[in-house]
Design an enzyme around this catalytic site. Structure first.
Site, PDB file in Angstrom:
ATOM      1  N   GLU A 175      35.819  24.316  47.470  1.00 27.52           N
ATOM      2  CA  GLU A 175      34.402  25.044  47.264  1.00 27.52           C
ATOM      3  C   GLU A 175      34.269  24.877  45.677  1.00 27.52           C
ATOM      4  OE1 GLU A 175      32.717  24.798  49.643  1.00 27.52           O
ATOM      5  OE2 GLU A 175      33.717  25.303  51.354  1.00 27.52           O
TER       6      GLU A 175
HETATM    7  C1  LIG Z   1      42.233  21.370  52.424  1.00 29.54           C
HETATM    8  C2  LIG Z   1      41.286  21.116  51.776  1.00 29.54           C
HETATM    9  C3  LIG Z   1      39.985  21.378  52.616  1.00 29.54           C
HETATM   10  C4  LIG Z   1      39.159  20.880  52.261  1.00 29.54           C
HETATM   11  N1  LIG Z   1      37.779  21.241  53.088  1.00 29.54           N
HETATM   12  C5  LIG Z   1      36.639  20.596  52.928  1.00 29.54           C
HETATM   13  C6  LIG Z   1      35.331  21.006  53.649  1.00 29.54           C
HETATM   14  O1  LIG Z   1      35.593  21.325  54.464  1.00 29.54           O
HETATM   15  N2  LIG Z   1      34.046  20.267  53.268  1.00 29.54           N
HETATM   16  C7  LIG Z   1      34.068  19.953  52.009  1.00 29.54           C
HETATM   17  O2  LIG Z   1      32.978  19.451  51.673  1.00 29.54           O
HETATM   18  N3  LIG Z   1      35.153  19.395  51.025  1.00 29.54           N
HETATM   19  C8  LIG Z   1      36.231  20.201  51.343  1.00 29.54           C
HETATM   20  N4  LIG Z   1      37.489  19.650  50.544  1.00 29.54           N
HETATM   21  C9  LIG Z   1      37.180  19.057  49.405  1.00 29.54           C
HETATM   22  C10 LIG Z   1      37.201  20.056  48.244  1.00 29.54           C
HETATM   23  O3  LIG Z   1      36.002  20.791  48.077  1.00 29.54           O
HETATM   24  C11 LIG Z   1      37.364  19.151  46.938  1.00 29.54           C
HETATM   25  O4  LIG Z   1      38.842  18.790  46.969  1.00 29.54           O
HETATM   26  C12 LIG Z   1      37.323  19.935  45.581  1.00 29.54           C
HETATM   27  O5  LIG Z   1      35.964  20.462  45.374  1.00 29.54           O
HETATM   28  C13 LIG Z   1      37.808  19.150  44.455  1.00 29.54           C
HETATM   29  O6  LIG Z   1      37.122  17.915  44.246  1.00 29.54           O
HETATM   30  P1  LIG Z   1      37.844  16.660  44.201  1.00 29.54           P
HETATM   31  O7  LIG Z   1      39.087  16.907  44.890  1.00 29.54           O
HETATM   32  O8  LIG Z   1      36.754  15.604  44.148  1.00 29.54           O
HETATM   33  O9  LIG Z   1      38.653  16.731  42.739  1.00 29.54           O
HETATM   34  P2  LIG Z   1      37.989  16.297  41.330  1.00 29.54           P
HETATM   35  O10 LIG Z   1      36.518  16.689  41.210  1.00 29.54           O
HETATM   36  O11 LIG Z   1      38.550  14.789  41.120  1.00 29.54           O
HETATM   37  O12 LIG Z   1      38.848  17.151  40.143  1.00 29.54           O
HETATM   38  C14 LIG Z   1      39.979  16.924  39.734  1.00 29.54           C
HETATM   39  C15 LIG Z   1      40.115  17.746  38.502  1.00 29.54           C
HETATM   40  O13 LIG Z   1      39.276  17.312  37.547  1.00 29.54           O
HETATM   41  C16 LIG Z   1      38.625  18.525  37.071  1.00 29.54           C
HETATM   42  N5  LIG Z   1      36.995  18.405  36.965  1.00 29.54           N
HETATM   43  C17 LIG Z   1      36.244  17.324  37.846  1.00 29.54           C
HETATM   44  N6  LIG Z   1      35.276  17.284  37.300  1.00 29.54           N
HETATM   45  C18 LIG Z   1      35.042  18.280  36.166  1.00 29.54           C
HETATM   46  C19 LIG Z   1      34.085  18.618  35.409  1.00 29.54           C
HETATM   47  N7  LIG Z   1      32.908  18.185  35.382  1.00 29.54           N
HETATM   48  N8  LIG Z   1      34.338  19.431  34.298  1.00 29.54           N
HETATM   49  C20 LIG Z   1      35.681  19.879  34.258  1.00 29.54           C
HETATM   50  N9  LIG Z   1      36.467  19.705  34.887  1.00 29.54           N
HETATM   51  C21 LIG Z   1      36.549  19.026  35.860  1.00 29.54           C
HETATM   52  C22 LIG Z   1      38.788  19.465  38.328  1.00 29.54           C
HETATM   53  O14 LIG Z   1      38.447  20.956  37.854  1.00 29.54           O
HETATM   54  C23 LIG Z   1      39.972  19.133  38.680  1.00 29.54           C
HETATM   55  O15 LIG Z   1      40.924  19.867  37.920  1.00 29.54           O
HETATM   56  C24 LIG Z   1      38.789  20.458  50.916  1.00 29.54           C
HETATM   57  C25 LIG Z   1      39.833  20.186  50.082  1.00 29.54           C
HETATM   58  C26 LIG Z   1      41.086  20.496  50.534  1.00 29.54           C
HETATM   59  C27 LIG Z   1      42.211  19.979  50.139  1.00 29.54           C
END
Ligand SMILES: Cc1cc2nc3c(=O)[nH]c(=O)nc-3n(C[C@H](O)[C@H](O)[C@H](O)COP(=O)(O)OP(=O)(O)OC[C@H]3O[C@@H](n4cnc5c(N)ncnc54)[C@H](O)[C@@H]3O)c2cc1C
Length: 332
Positions: A175
Site C-alpha cells: 500500500e
Molecule cells: C506480500 C505482498 C502483497 C501485496 N499485495 C498487493 C495487492 O493486494 N494489491 C496490489 O495492488 N499490490 C500488492 N502488492 C504490491 C505492493 O503494493 C508493492 O510491492 C509496493 O507498493 C512497492 O512497489 P514496488 O514493489 O513496485 O517497489 P518499487 O516502487 O520498485 O520500490 C522499490 C524502492 O524504491 C523506492 N521508490 C520507488 N519510487 C520512489 C519514489 N518516487 N520516491 C522515493 N522512493 C521511491 C521505494 O520506496 C522502495 O524502497 C503486494 C506486495 C507484496 C510483497
C-alpha cells in the site's frame, strides 16, 4: 452508463465521473493505508506482550543494584526495562494517533458544521501517511526489540517472535512504501497548502503544552518542554518543505522520510501528552489507579526517550541534504 469494449470483447464500466478516478482512488487508498498502519500497531502490541511474558520468566544475571543475591528474571535489568518501555510507548502512542485520526475521519463526514467537517477532513488526510508510515516503521522497531528481549531464543523460530519481525517488514512496503507515504506528506499534505494544515495542528499541540504548563508538576513541565522542542523542530521543517519543494526538490525529498518520522513521532507523542493530562484527572478521582499511573509513566518515557529524536531529525533534514545526494552515481 458508459461502456467501453476492447478487441477481446472485455467491457469496462466507468465508475463515477470521468477524470475523477485518481481522486476516487485516493479515498480507497487512504482507507487501505490507514488499515495497514493499524496492522503495524496490532503486531507491535502482540510482540510487546510476548516480550513481557518472556522477560518475566527468563532468569539471567544478578540485578546491578544487588537487590537479589542470585540471578533474576531479566525484567529486573534496566536495559530490558528500557526496551519494554520503548515498545510500550511507541505502540500506545501510535494507537492513540490512529484513534484520533479515525475520530477526525468520522467528524469530517458527519459533523453538522461544514467548516468543522473541512478542518477534520484536512487533519485526517494529513495523518494518513503518518499512521501508515510511522506506525509501520515503528512496528519494525518494536518487533526487532522483541527479538532482542528474547536474546538467542528470539532468533530461532520456536518462540514465534522472529515471525512477528518478518511479518512487520511487509507493512512498510505494501500500500505504498514509506518513501511513497513521505512523498504524499511532502507534496499533497504540506507543500500544496503552503504548510497551513501542518501549522494548524502545531497550534493545537501548543495548546496541550499550555495545559501541561498550567498543571505545573515536575512531570508535566518535563513533558511540555520535550513536546515544545519537538513541535518547534517540526515547524522549522514544515517551513523548509513549504518554501523549498518547488525550488530545491532534491533537498526536500532527501529528507522526506525523516520528515515523516519526525511528524509521526510528534503526533504520537502529542497524543500521549494529552493522555497524561486525562490520566492525571482520572487519578485525582480515584479511577483505575494502576492503569492511570502506567499511562503517566509511559507518556513521560515517550517524552524523554522518543520525542527527543525530533530535533536530531530536524538537523538531518535541514543540514543533511547535500551528503544524501553528494556521492556520484558511479561511486555507489
Ligand atoms: C506480500 C505482498 C502483497 C501485496 N499485495 C498487493 C495487492 O493486494 N494489491 C496490489 O495492488 N499490490 C500488492 N502488492 C504490491 C505492493 O503494493 C508493492 O510491492 C509496493 O507498493 C512497492 O512497489 P514496488 O514493489 O513496485 O517497489 P518499487 O516502487 O520498485 O520500490 C522499490 C524502492 O524504491 C523506492 N521508490 C520507488 N519510487 C520512489 C519514489 N518516487 N520516491 C522515493 N522512493 C521511491 C521505494 O520506496 C522502495 O524502497 C503486494 C506486495 C507484496 C510483497
Amino acid at each position: 452508463m458508459l461502456q467501453y469494449g476492447d478487441h477481446g470483447g472485455g467491457v469496462g464500466y466507468l465508475v463515477g465521473q470521468e477524470n475523477r478516478g485518481l481522486e476516487y482512488m485516493f479515498i480507497m487508498m487512504n482507507a487501505a493505508r490507514f488499515g495497514v498502519g493499524v496492522q503495524g500497531i496490532a503486531i507491535a502490541e502482540r510482540a510487546y506482550q510476548k516480550a513481557v511474558g518472556f522477560a518475566r520468566e527468563r532468569v539471567q544475571s544478578r540485578p546491578v543494584d544487588g537487590s537479589l543475591p542470585r540471578a533474576a528474571p531479566i525484567i529486573h535489568h534496566p536495559d530490558v526495562r528500557r526496551m519494554l518501555m520503548t515498545m510500550r510507548a511507541l505502540t500506545e502512542g501510535c494507537r492513540a494517533m490512529a484513534t484520533v485520526a479515525a475520530a477526525a475521519f468520522d467528524a469530517g463526514h458527519h459533523h453538522p458544521d461544514a467548516e468543522v467537517r473541512r478542518q477534520n477532513q484536512a487533519f485526517y488526510e494529513f495523518m494518513v501517511p503518518l499512521v501508515k508510515g510511522y506506525s509501520t516503521e515503528m512496528s519494525l522497531e518494536v518487533t526487532s526489540a522483541a527479538v532482542q528481549v528474547h536474546g538467542g531464543m528470539g532468533f530461532i523460530e520456536e518462540t514465534g517472535v522472529a515471525q512477528y519481525y518478518r511479518d512487520a517488514k511487509i507493512l512498510t512496503i505494501y500500500e505504498g512504501t514509506t518513501a511513497i507515504q513521505a512523498n504524499d506528506l511532502v507534496g499533497r499534505k504540506t507543500s500544496r497548502d503552503g504548510g497551513q494544515t501542518a501549522r494548524a495542528i502545531a497550534a493545537q499541540i501548543e495548546d496541550t503544552e499550555a495545559d501541561l504548563n498550567n498543571n505545573g508538576s515536575a512531570d508535566a513541565l518535563a513533558v511540555a518542554r520535550r513536546l515544545q522542542l519537538a513541535r518547534l523542530a517540526f515547524l522549522e521543517v514544515v517551513a523548509f518543505v513549504a518554501d523549498q519543494t518547488r525550488a530545491s526538490p532534491n533537498a526536500v525529498f532527501a529528507g522526506s522520510v525523516p520528515y515523516l518520522m519526525l511528524a509521526g513521532n510528534l503526533m504520537a507523542g502529542w497524543q500521549l501528552a494529552r493522555a497524561w493530562l486525562v490520566a492525571q484527572e482520572q487519578l485525582a478521582k480515584g479511577v483505575d489507579e494502576a492503569f492511570m499511573r502506567a499511562k503517566l509513566v509511559t507518556a513521560r518515557f515517550y517524552a524523554d526517550h522518543l520525542l527527543t529524536r525530533a530535533p536530531g531529525l530536524r538537523d538531518a533534514i535541514l543540514d543533511g541534504a547535500d551528503s544524501v545526494t553528494g556521492l556520484a552515481l558511479e561511486s555507489f
